[in-house]
Design a protein around this motif. Sequence first.
Motif, PDB file in Angstrom:
ATOM      1  N   THR A  54      25.047  76.458  31.863  1.00 50.58           N
ATOM      2  CA  THR A  54      25.917  75.343  31.665  1.00 50.58           C
ATOM      3  C   THR A  54      26.603  74.887  32.612  1.00 50.58           C
ATOM      4  OG1 THR A  54      26.109  76.670  29.280  1.00 50.58           O
ATOM      5  CG2 THR A  54      27.784  74.681  30.079  1.00 50.58           C
ATOM      6  N   SER A  55      26.683  73.497  32.631  1.00 49.04           N
ATOM      7  CA  SER A  55      27.457  72.683  33.580  1.00 49.04           C
ATOM      8  C   SER A  55      28.377  72.133  32.909  1.00 49.04           C
ATOM      9  CB  SER A  55      26.545  71.741  34.543  1.00 49.04           C
ATOM     10  OG  SER A  55      27.535  71.340  35.326  1.00 49.04           O
ATOM     11  N   THR A  56      29.672  71.810  33.280  1.00 48.31           N
ATOM     12  CA  THR A  56      30.632  71.358  32.315  1.00 48.31           C
ATOM     13  C   THR A  56      31.235  70.015  33.009  1.00 48.31           C
ATOM     14  OG1 THR A  56      31.451  73.302  31.493  1.00 48.31           O
ATOM     15  CG2 THR A  56      32.974  71.539  31.254  1.00 48.31           C
ATOM     16  N   MET A  57      31.493  68.863  32.281  1.00 49.85           N
ATOM     17  CA  MET A  57      31.975  67.714  32.762  1.00 49.85           C
ATOM     18  C   MET A  57      33.365  67.202  32.003  1.00 49.85           C
ATOM     19  SD  MET A  57      28.622  65.444  33.531  1.00 49.85           S
ATOM     20  CE  MET A  57      28.245  65.187  31.998  1.00 49.85           C
ATOM     21  N   LEU A  58      34.192  66.410  32.706  1.00 49.21           N
ATOM     22  CA  LEU A  58      35.134  65.894  32.116  1.00 49.21           C
ATOM     23  C   LEU A  58      35.225  64.421  32.106  1.00 49.21           C
ATOM     24  CD1 LEU A  58      38.132  66.090  31.030  1.00 49.21           C
ATOM     25  CD2 LEU A  58      39.098  65.854  33.445  1.00 49.21           C
ATOM     26  N   THR A  79      32.664  60.049  25.169  1.00 45.91           N
ATOM     27  CA  THR A  79      32.091  61.197  25.083  1.00 45.91           C
ATOM     28  C   THR A  79      30.935  61.205  24.176  1.00 45.91           C
ATOM     29  OG1 THR A  79      33.595  62.105  23.270  1.00 45.91           O
ATOM     30  CG2 THR A  79      33.971  62.834  25.688  1.00 45.91           C
ATOM     31  N   LYS A  80      31.096  60.408  22.977  1.00 41.88           N
ATOM     32  CA  LYS A  80      29.928  60.302  22.097  1.00 41.88           C
ATOM     33  C   LYS A  80      28.782  59.466  22.720  1.00 41.88           C
ATOM     34  CE  LYS A  80      32.835  60.470  18.136  1.00 41.88           C
ATOM     35  NZ  LYS A  80      33.600  59.683  16.790  1.00 41.88           N
ATOM     36  N   ASP A  81      29.204  58.212  23.559  1.00 43.65           N
ATOM     37  CA  ASP A  81      28.101  57.364  24.218  1.00 43.65           C
ATOM     38  C   ASP A  81      27.470  58.435  25.121  1.00 43.65           C
ATOM     39  OD1 ASP A  81      29.059  55.520  22.439  1.00 43.65           O
ATOM     40  OD2 ASP A  81      30.431  54.521  23.951  1.00 43.65           O
ATOM     41  N   TYR A  82      28.321  59.279  25.833  1.00 42.34           N
ATOM     42  CA  TYR A  82      27.869  59.843  26.976  1.00 42.34           C
ATOM     43  C   TYR A  82      26.818  61.028  26.454  1.00 42.34           C
ATOM     44  CZ  TYR A  82      31.521  57.910  29.998  1.00 42.34           C
ATOM     45  OH  TYR A  82      32.437  57.063  30.891  1.00 42.34           O
ATOM     46  N   ASN A  83      27.145  61.534  25.372  1.00 46.45           N
ATOM     47  CA  ASN A  83      26.031  62.597  24.878  1.00 46.45           C
ATOM     48  C   ASN A  83      24.866  61.917  24.684  1.00 46.45           C
ATOM     49  OD1 ASN A  83      24.932  64.731  23.315  1.00 46.45           O
ATOM     50  ND2 ASN A  83      26.916  64.870  22.187  1.00 46.45           N
ATOM     51  N   PRO A 117      33.076  69.840  22.478  1.00 45.18           N
ATOM     52  CA  PRO A 117      34.276  70.652  21.853  1.00 45.18           C
ATOM     53  C   PRO A 117      35.230  69.713  20.967  1.00 45.18           C
ATOM     54  CG  PRO A 117      33.942  71.842  23.861  1.00 45.18           C
ATOM     55  CD  PRO A 117      33.190  70.383  24.143  1.00 45.18           C
ATOM     56  N   SER A 118      35.433  70.145  19.782  1.00 46.78           N
ATOM     57  CA  SER A 118      36.283  69.085  18.911  1.00 46.78           C
ATOM     58  C   SER A 118      37.777  68.944  19.843  1.00 46.78           C
ATOM     59  CB  SER A 118      36.616  69.918  17.748  1.00 46.78           C
ATOM     60  OG  SER A 118      37.401  69.135  16.901  1.00 46.78           O
ATOM     61  N   ASP A 119      38.000  67.644  19.388  1.00 53.77           N
ATOM     62  CA  ASP A 119      39.418  67.096  20.032  1.00 53.77           C
ATOM     63  C   ASP A 119      39.567  67.323  21.644  1.00 53.77           C
ATOM     64  OD1 ASP A 119      40.087  66.422  17.325  1.00 53.77           O
ATOM     65  OD2 ASP A 119      40.874  68.423  17.337  1.00 53.77           O
ATOM     66  N   THR A 120      38.231  67.163  22.428  1.00 53.15           N
ATOM     67  CA  THR A 120      38.421  67.461  23.729  1.00 53.15           C
ATOM     68  C   THR A 120      37.556  66.265  24.588  1.00 53.15           C
ATOM     69  OG1 THR A 120      36.626  68.981  24.126  1.00 53.15           O
ATOM     70  CG2 THR A 120      38.650  69.917  23.712  1.00 53.15           C
TER      71      THR A 120
END
Length: 253
Positions: A54-58, A79-83, A117-120
């Motif tokens: 897993t790789s994590t992005m902000l 984040t919804k668009d990036y998803n 993750p929710s609210d992030t």
Amino acid sequence: MGKTHDDDEVEIDLRELFYALKKHILVILAAILAGAVIAGAATKLLMTPVYSATSTMLVLTKETTLSSLADLQIGSQLTKDYNILITSRTVLQDVVDELNLDMTYKELKECITVENPSDTRILSVTAIDKDPEMAKKIADTLAKTSADFIGDKMEVTPPKIIEEGEVPTIQTSPSTKKNVLIGALAGLVLSAGIIILLTLMDDTIKSEEDIENYLGLTTLASIPDRKDYITGKGPRNSSKAAPKKKKKKRRKK
């Protein structure tokens, strides 16, 4: 004399089923053990282990501040668009070409999971593969490629990679413990089901209650089954078969 038993009615005696299962408890335990062993062996020998990285992005906005409520709302919306963009055909095909993967972009998409993750404003990009090192490469390459693609096409501040994936040492699937438990449960259900089925199909008369239930007759008397008389081991036969003592003859002088 009419029968009180209705052929279309089936009466199930739970006590009889319980005693039948209790009588064959060793068979049930053997089936449970066999199911667990077979499931464990199949998991180890027939199933290919799969690893995940897993790789994590902000997600950042142009203001790159975290204090503004509007900034947080915009970031959550992005984040919804990036998803969706991370698993787009263009991004996945670039990853396939860069790593020379022996799969199509559609097959790669089946190996990718993007979570928020929710609210992030955190995006977790997870890749699975048979090779643990390749799983890490896919996750890292996809994160970098998608960040560049988003920054270029959407003309926004690209997501920042805050944590790269690491080479997994423990397989994600299959789970040996889970499969062993499923195998043991299958052995229990199968053996118990067969025993119950054979018990329900057994319509032989075994007791006085069976005569009353199935034939509607009242038992007047019963003759005990003394097999010892038939085999010659009864007390009467044993007395007959006892050797006679020989009398000693006195000699005349």
